[in-house]
Design a protein around this motif. Sequence first.
Motif, PDB file in Angstrom:
ATOM      1  N   PHE A  33       0.839  -1.193   0.000  1.00 52.30           N
ATOM      2  CA  PHE A  33       0.000   0.000   0.000  1.00 52.30           C
ATOM      3  C   PHE A  33       0.877   1.246   0.000  1.00 52.30           C
ATOM      4  O   PHE A  33       1.781   1.388   0.832  1.00 52.30           O
ATOM      5  CB  PHE A  33      -0.918   0.024   1.228  1.00 52.30           C
ATOM      6  N   ASP A  34       0.604   2.164  -0.940  1.00 52.30           N
ATOM      7  CA  ASP A  34       1.349   3.412  -0.995  1.00 52.30           C
ATOM      8  C   ASP A  34       0.581   4.516  -0.261  1.00 52.30           C
ATOM      9  O   ASP A  34      -0.505   4.296   0.286  1.00 52.30           O
ATOM     10  CB  ASP A  34       1.611   3.809  -2.443  1.00 52.30           C
ATOM     11  N   GLU A  35       1.131   5.720  -0.242  1.00 53.06           N
ATOM     12  CA  GLU A  35       0.533   6.843   0.485  1.00 53.06           C
ATOM     13  C   GLU A  35      -0.815   7.243  -0.119  1.00 53.06           C
ATOM     14  O   GLU A  35      -1.739   7.624   0.604  1.00 53.06           O
ATOM     15  CB  GLU A  35       1.493   8.035   0.486  1.00 53.06           C
ATOM     16  N   GLU A  36      -0.925   7.172  -1.425  1.00 57.64           N
ATOM     17  CA  GLU A  36      -2.196   7.569  -2.058  1.00 57.64           C
ATOM     18  C   GLU A  36      -3.327   6.647  -1.625  1.00 57.64           C
ATOM     19  O   GLU A  36      -4.436   7.087  -1.340  1.00 57.64           O
ATOM     20  CB  GLU A  36      -2.032   7.538  -3.576  1.00 57.64           C
ATOM     21  N   TYR A  37      -3.049   5.327  -1.584  1.00 61.26           N
ATOM     22  CA  TYR A  37      -4.085   4.382  -1.151  1.00 61.26           C
ATOM     23  C   TYR A  37      -4.414   4.572   0.330  1.00 61.26           C
ATOM     24  O   TYR A  37      -5.582   4.574   0.728  1.00 61.26           O
ATOM     25  CB  TYR A  37      -3.622   2.955  -1.406  1.00 61.26           C
ATOM     26  N   CYS A  38      -3.387   4.749   1.159  1.00 59.40           N
ATOM     27  CA  CYS A  38      -3.601   4.883   2.608  1.00 59.40           C
ATOM     28  C   CYS A  38      -4.303   6.188   2.977  1.00 59.40           C
ATOM     29  O   CYS A  38      -4.857   6.311   4.069  1.00 59.40           O
ATOM     30  CB  CYS A  38      -2.265   4.790   3.344  1.00 59.40           C
ATOM     31  N   ALA A  39      -4.250   7.195   2.064  1.00 59.17           N
ATOM     32  CA  ALA A  39      -4.944   8.450   2.359  1.00 59.17           C
ATOM     33  C   ALA A  39      -6.439   8.228   2.500  1.00 59.17           C
ATOM     34  O   ALA A  39      -7.128   8.992   3.206  1.00 59.17           O
ATOM     35  CB  ALA A  39      -4.659   9.466   1.246  1.00 59.17           C
ATOM     36  N   ALA A  40      -6.979   7.206   1.847  1.00 62.73           N
ATOM     37  CA  ALA A  40      -8.412   6.919   1.942  1.00 62.73           C
ATOM     38  C   ALA A  40      -8.748   6.041   3.130  1.00 62.73           C
ATOM     39  O   ALA A  40      -9.928   5.857   3.438  1.00 62.73           O
ATOM     40  CB  ALA A  40      -8.896   6.248   0.658  1.00 62.73           C
ATOM     41  N   PHE A  41      -7.731   5.482   3.808  1.00 68.19           N
ATOM     42  CA  PHE A  41      -7.956   4.600   4.938  1.00 68.19           C
ATOM     43  C   PHE A  41      -7.053   5.026   6.088  1.00 68.19           C
ATOM     44  O   PHE A  41      -5.864   4.639   6.133  1.00 68.19           O
ATOM     45  CB  PHE A  41      -7.696   3.137   4.555  1.00 68.19           C
ATOM     46  N   PRO A  42      -7.556   5.840   7.022  1.00 65.66           N
ATOM     47  CA  PRO A  42      -6.710   6.398   8.088  1.00 65.66           C
ATOM     48  C   PRO A  42      -6.057   5.344   8.976  1.00 65.66           C
ATOM     49  O   PRO A  42      -5.051   5.629   9.618  1.00 65.66           O
ATOM     50  CB  PRO A  42      -7.701   7.261   8.893  1.00 65.66           C
ATOM     51  N   ASP A  43      -6.618   4.126   9.044  1.00 62.40           N
ATOM     52  CA  ASP A  43      -6.045   3.112   9.931  1.00 62.40           C
ATOM     53  C   ASP A  43      -4.929   2.313   9.268  1.00 62.40           C
ATOM     54  O   ASP A  43      -4.430   1.349   9.844  1.00 62.40           O
ATOM     55  CB  ASP A  43      -7.140   2.155  10.427  1.00 62.40           C
ATOM     56  N   LEU A  44      -4.518   2.690   8.056  1.00 61.75           N
ATOM     57  CA  LEU A  44      -3.411   2.033   7.368  1.00 61.75           C
ATOM     58  C   LEU A  44      -2.281   3.022   7.138  1.00 61.75           C
ATOM     59  O   LEU A  44      -2.510   4.217   6.918  1.00 61.75           O
ATOM     60  CB  LEU A  44      -3.870   1.483   6.013  1.00 61.75           C
ATOM     61  N   THR A  45      -1.066   2.513   7.213  1.00 63.30           N
ATOM     62  CA  THR A  45       0.111   3.311   6.881  1.00 63.30           C
ATOM     63  C   THR A  45       0.811   2.656   5.701  1.00 63.30           C
ATOM     64  O   THR A  45       0.735   1.429   5.518  1.00 63.30           O
ATOM     65  CB  THR A  45       1.069   3.406   8.074  1.00 63.30           C
ATOM     66  N   PRO A  46       1.484   3.426   4.874  1.00 60.21           N
ATOM     67  CA  PRO A  46       2.150   2.828   3.702  1.00 60.21           C
ATOM     68  C   PRO A  46       3.124   1.727   4.109  1.00 60.21           C
ATOM     69  O   PRO A  46       3.838   1.831   5.111  1.00 60.21           O
ATOM     70  CB  PRO A  46       2.866   4.017   3.072  1.00 60.21           C
ATOM     71  N   GLY A  47       3.149   0.645   3.341  1.00 60.65           N
ATOM     72  CA  GLY A  47       4.065  -0.456   3.642  1.00 60.65           C
ATOM     73  C   GLY A  47       3.546  -1.774   3.116  1.00 60.65           C
ATOM     74  O   GLY A  47       2.606  -1.836   2.318  1.00 60.65           O
ATOM     75  N   SER A  48       4.181  -2.862   3.605  1.00 56.80           N
ATOM     76  CA  SER A  48       3.866  -4.210   3.154  1.00 56.80           C
ATOM     77  C   SER A  48       2.970  -4.892   4.184  1.00 56.80           C
ATOM     78  O   SER A  48       3.212  -4.793   5.397  1.00 56.80           O
ATOM     79  CB  SER A  48       5.147  -5.018   2.956  1.00 56.80           C
ATOM     80  N   TYR A  49       1.951  -5.618   3.692  1.00 54.40           N
ATOM     81  CA  TYR A  49       0.985  -6.272   4.572  1.00 54.40           C
ATOM     82  C   TYR A  49       0.737  -7.695   4.091  1.00 54.40           C
ATOM     83  O   TYR A  49       0.900  -8.006   2.908  1.00 54.40           O
ATOM     84  CB  TYR A  49      -0.350  -5.517   4.579  1.00 54.40           C
ATOM     85  N   VAL A  50       0.330  -8.531   5.061  1.00 53.99           N
ATOM     86  CA  VAL A  50      -0.162  -9.864   4.751  1.00 53.99           C
ATOM     87  C   VAL A  50      -1.677  -9.807   4.842  1.00 53.99           C
ATOM     88  O   VAL A  50      -2.230  -9.367   5.866  1.00 53.99           O
ATOM     89  CB  VAL A  50       0.405 -10.929   5.704  1.00 53.99           C
ATOM     90  N   ARG A  51      -2.331 -10.226   3.794  1.00 55.55           N
ATOM     91  CA  ARG A  51      -3.803 -10.146   3.716  1.00 55.55           C
ATOM     92  C   ARG A  51      -4.403 -11.511   4.021  1.00 55.55           C
ATOM     93  O   ARG A  51      -3.995 -12.517   3.452  1.00 55.55           O
ATOM     94  CB  ARG A  51      -4.232  -9.677   2.346  1.00 55.55           C
ATOM     95  N   LEU A  52      -5.366 -11.523   4.958  1.00 49.46           N
ATOM     96  CA  LEU A  52      -6.136 -12.717   5.277  1.00 49.46           C
ATOM     97  C   LEU A  52      -7.590 -12.424   4.911  1.00 49.46           C
ATOM     98  O   LEU A  52      -8.184 -11.482   5.426  1.00 49.46           O
ATOM     99  CB  LEU A  52      -6.031 -13.064   6.761  1.00 49.46           C
ATOM    100  N   SER A  53      -8.147 -13.218   4.012  1.00 52.32           N
ATOM    101  CA  SER A  53      -9.522 -12.999   3.540  1.00 52.32           C
ATOM    102  C   SER A  53     -10.382 -14.202   3.905  1.00 52.32           C
ATOM    103  O   SER A  53      -9.987 -15.351   3.671  1.00 52.32           O
ATOM    104  CB  SER A  53      -9.534 -12.777   2.024  1.00 52.32           C
ATOM    105  N   VAL A  54     -11.574 -13.919   4.486  1.00 57.90           N
ATOM    106  CA  VAL A  54     -12.561 -14.954   4.796  1.00 57.90           C
ATOM    107  C   VAL A  54     -13.851 -14.559   4.083  1.00 57.90           C
ATOM    108  O   VAL A  54     -14.463 -13.536   4.410  1.00 57.90           O
ATOM    109  CB  VAL A  54     -12.802 -15.089   6.312  1.00 57.90           C
ATOM    110  N   SER A  55     -14.258 -15.368   3.075  1.00 52.19           N
ATOM    111  CA  SER A  55     -15.424 -15.043   2.248  1.00 52.19           C
ATOM    112  C   SER A  55     -16.480 -16.126   2.388  1.00 52.19           C
ATOM    113  O   SER A  55     -16.166 -17.301   2.543  1.00 52.19           O
ATOM    114  CB  SER A  55     -15.029 -14.899   0.776  1.00 52.19           C
TER     115      SER A  55
END
Length: 1008
Positions: free
Chosen positions: A773-795
């Motif tokens: 996630f870069d700064e532009e994407y994180c600007a729309a989500f205040p609880d995220l900061t730019p960087g690398s993440y592991v995504r866990l999805s339960v659908s």
Amino acid sequence: MNPLINDLLPHLTTHWWIYLLSLIVIGFAVRAGHRRRVRWIHRSEQELARRVVERTRELEIEIEQRRATEAALNESVARSREAHHRLRFQVERMPLAFIAWDRDLRVSEWNQAAVRIFGWTSEEAIGKGPSDLVASQEPRQGVGELLAAIMDGSAGEDANQIIEENIAKDGTKLYCEWFTSPIRDEAGNVTRILSMANDITERRWAQEHQRLEAERTSFLLDLHRLAPTLTDREIYEYVLEKAAVLTSSRKSYLSRISDDETGITTLAMSKDGARSTVASQEAPTPLSSVGPWADAARQRRPVVHNRYRQTAEERGLAAQDTNVTRHMGAPVIEGGSARLLLGVADKPSDYTNDDVTRLQLVANELHKVITARRAEESLRQSEARNRGVLQAIPDLIFVLTNDGVLLDHKAGRNVRLSAPSESLLGRPIADVLPPDAATQALACLHQALTTGEVQPFDYELTLPGETAPRSYNCRMSAIAEDQALLLVQDVTDRRRSERERASLFTAIEQAGESVVITDPDGIILYCNPAVERTSGYNRAEIIGRKPSMTKSGRQDADFYRKLWATITAGKVWMGRFTNRRRDGTLYEEDATISPIHDESGRISGYVAVKRDVTQQSELEAQLWQAQKLESIGRLAGGIAHDFNNLLTVINGYSDLMYSRLPESGRLREWLSEIRKAGAMASDLTQQLLAFSRKRIIEPKPLELNQVVHDTREMLRRIMGEDIEFETALAPNAGQVLADTAQLHQVLMNLTVNARDAMPTGGKLTIETSKEEFDEEYCAAFPDLTPGSYVRLSVSDTGAGMDEETQRRIFEPFFTTKDKGLGTGLGLSTVYGIVRQCSGAIRVHSRPGLGTQFEVFLPRLECDADIAAAVPILSLLGGSETVLVVEDQDDVRRLAVDALRSYGFRVLETASGGDALVLVQHHSGPIHLMLTDVVMPRMTGKELAERLKNHRPLMQVLFMSGYAEDVIAHHGVLDQGVDFIPKPFTPEGLARKVREMLGRDGVAAAAKA
């Protein structure tokens, strides 16, 4: 034989001579008496005959007299009968009601006039009392009271005539004049009462009408005569007083109706029977919210409420609105709209059509006077304004001859004259204006006189003391065959304004905010390019239409009604719209709409300045949700802290008692239920702490794919056979720093939530992936900061959720399940765990289309050792010395009892200060200190730091319901800190103490 002889015979035979002698004597006596009797009888017969003759003569005379008397009596009776018939004939045909009352005040006679006046027939009236026939409605002495007073003799001499209001059989109200006279017997007692009643209703109404007409005429004359000398307030007071008098009312009021007929403002309100006082109401009251007293304004016609209280109560109005008994209102209509409302109230009797006519007349005359006053005032102001404008305009005005000679002038402030103004008359225009301007003026003068058309020209002049020239516009106009008028106007400021206006227009055209200008009806006259960019419509499609073309339906009719009510009242409206673009997408705008007033003060249009805040609104919603959950988390953490102290005591002593009771018995069974309930309560507080991120954890590097793999079989059993279960794990997903048990709890709660959303079966998919996630994407989500993440999805493919449910799913105790099927803590616990791991969680769902939860956890950039050594303890107890520091007495006693039950030697204090004193005076070793984290005046961490120099080898074990960031940051335990969370069991405490005392260096502490 004679009985007497029979009785005397025996005696005669014995004494016969005596009897013989007696008989001789008796004979002589009888003879002498007989002669006297004969003489008396003869005289008596003569006297009797004389008396008989005299009596006969007297009888004859008496008989004659009786015959004469009888004849006279018969003649009198005949005359009386004739007179009675004549009287009855007259009574039946007389115009007055004739009524005879007996001693019981019951009607004995009732003539035709009484039938005509009161409506009761003679058969109906005979035998009835006054209250049954002519009951008075006024609270004063009536006919019934007067008759009773006459009958008992208490009536005065002048009480035989009264005038009162009566009611006929059909309910008609009458005014009657009563004449009453008693009939007395020889003893003076009243035996009957005669009454005559004259119907004076028409005369009474005529007199009242005449009086009111005189009052009305006097009112009209006085109003128009006094109006020029009175203020508005005095006119209101006078009119309210007269309106009350003309309608016999106790109260009156005057109100103004707003131009759009939606509001009403009270101008004046009378006091009961006194002068009126002008009300101080500033803002109008909505006309739709007031009581029946404003019906006349709403219906634009006079309205009468003779049962006002009942009408108000039927409409559910407040008690203060039902103090009025009767009410009448008359509006002033102008141009089809109500302008004023004049009302009166509390007349003693019902209001009539005459009252309506009089009140409407008063209202109309008041409006005429006010309108005339306003017109006169406007005329005066206009004249004064014109004079002021003429004197205030800075222009030069010249009257010139055909040769350019000055006949008259008015100097302007912005033009310097070459000579004093008093010496200009008769001078040529060349002596007044600059040379070039004078030349132009002469040319235009001849042209204007020749053609009759206005000839304009301009010139510039630099005034003394100024550096920039000033611009002047001149207009030459013929006013006669040989005369012209020259107007010299300073247009410097106007041309500067035009340049500024051009700059302003350019700025508006290039502004990022949308600007829309409409006419009074809302038709768009102008829009800048920003409107095109925001709405997707081009200017040609927008001009001539209304702003409602972008309506989204998210605002209801009441929203727009309030908006228009605000701006049409001349006020500025500010708010937020949700509109629809040309392509159908929604967007939000913050708008400020202001009315535009023309020179007369009327609204000539509206200007709206709008800013697209769609992205800002989304950010605000996310921030608000985060703040709300943070506030709930603080509350949950505080509650859990207090519960943990209580549960520590409850669960601890339950375990101690349980271990000492026989294995069989009712007490052990009951205690077992208490332990179960305590364990459930402990789990509940741990979930609250997890949500509030106050639960103390010891995170370590974990491979998320491995965690999913380890829980796969358990999750499959939870899902059941009717749900298809799949996993899609990215091989390079990476490691995260987390607590293994917490990740298991996240997977468990999300899986259970998905299963409950698919009661008839479906598909569950668990995925992992690596995200950047870069700064532009994180600007729309205040609880995220730019960087690398592991995504866990339960659908899941379940029922899905609407937007309102999605906004609340992470709140504690919020659940969509039926009562008893869920606590509402599952997703709130997941949210707390994810946030404690510095991650974020997203939910995507639509009703009927399933739900997807995405958990983003910060990814560790390098591999770390995942294994962790778990000490194996073979012995729980010991004989070492433990210092317990706890301000809660019950928790401290439990810890002391638990440690002593496992053989430890225990010292105890209730505060950090007492612990310092105890340690300084204790000569033996202290192997470990068990201290609460949060205590008054000195925290457990501060106590441990102060004892570090005195007992460097003493182990420190902290305990708390939550750590309050004293020994942990965001719930993550500081490195090198030992901690046991509340509530703990005696065995758990002993195990933790034993583990710490078994480390290297503890033996050395025993020797210290």
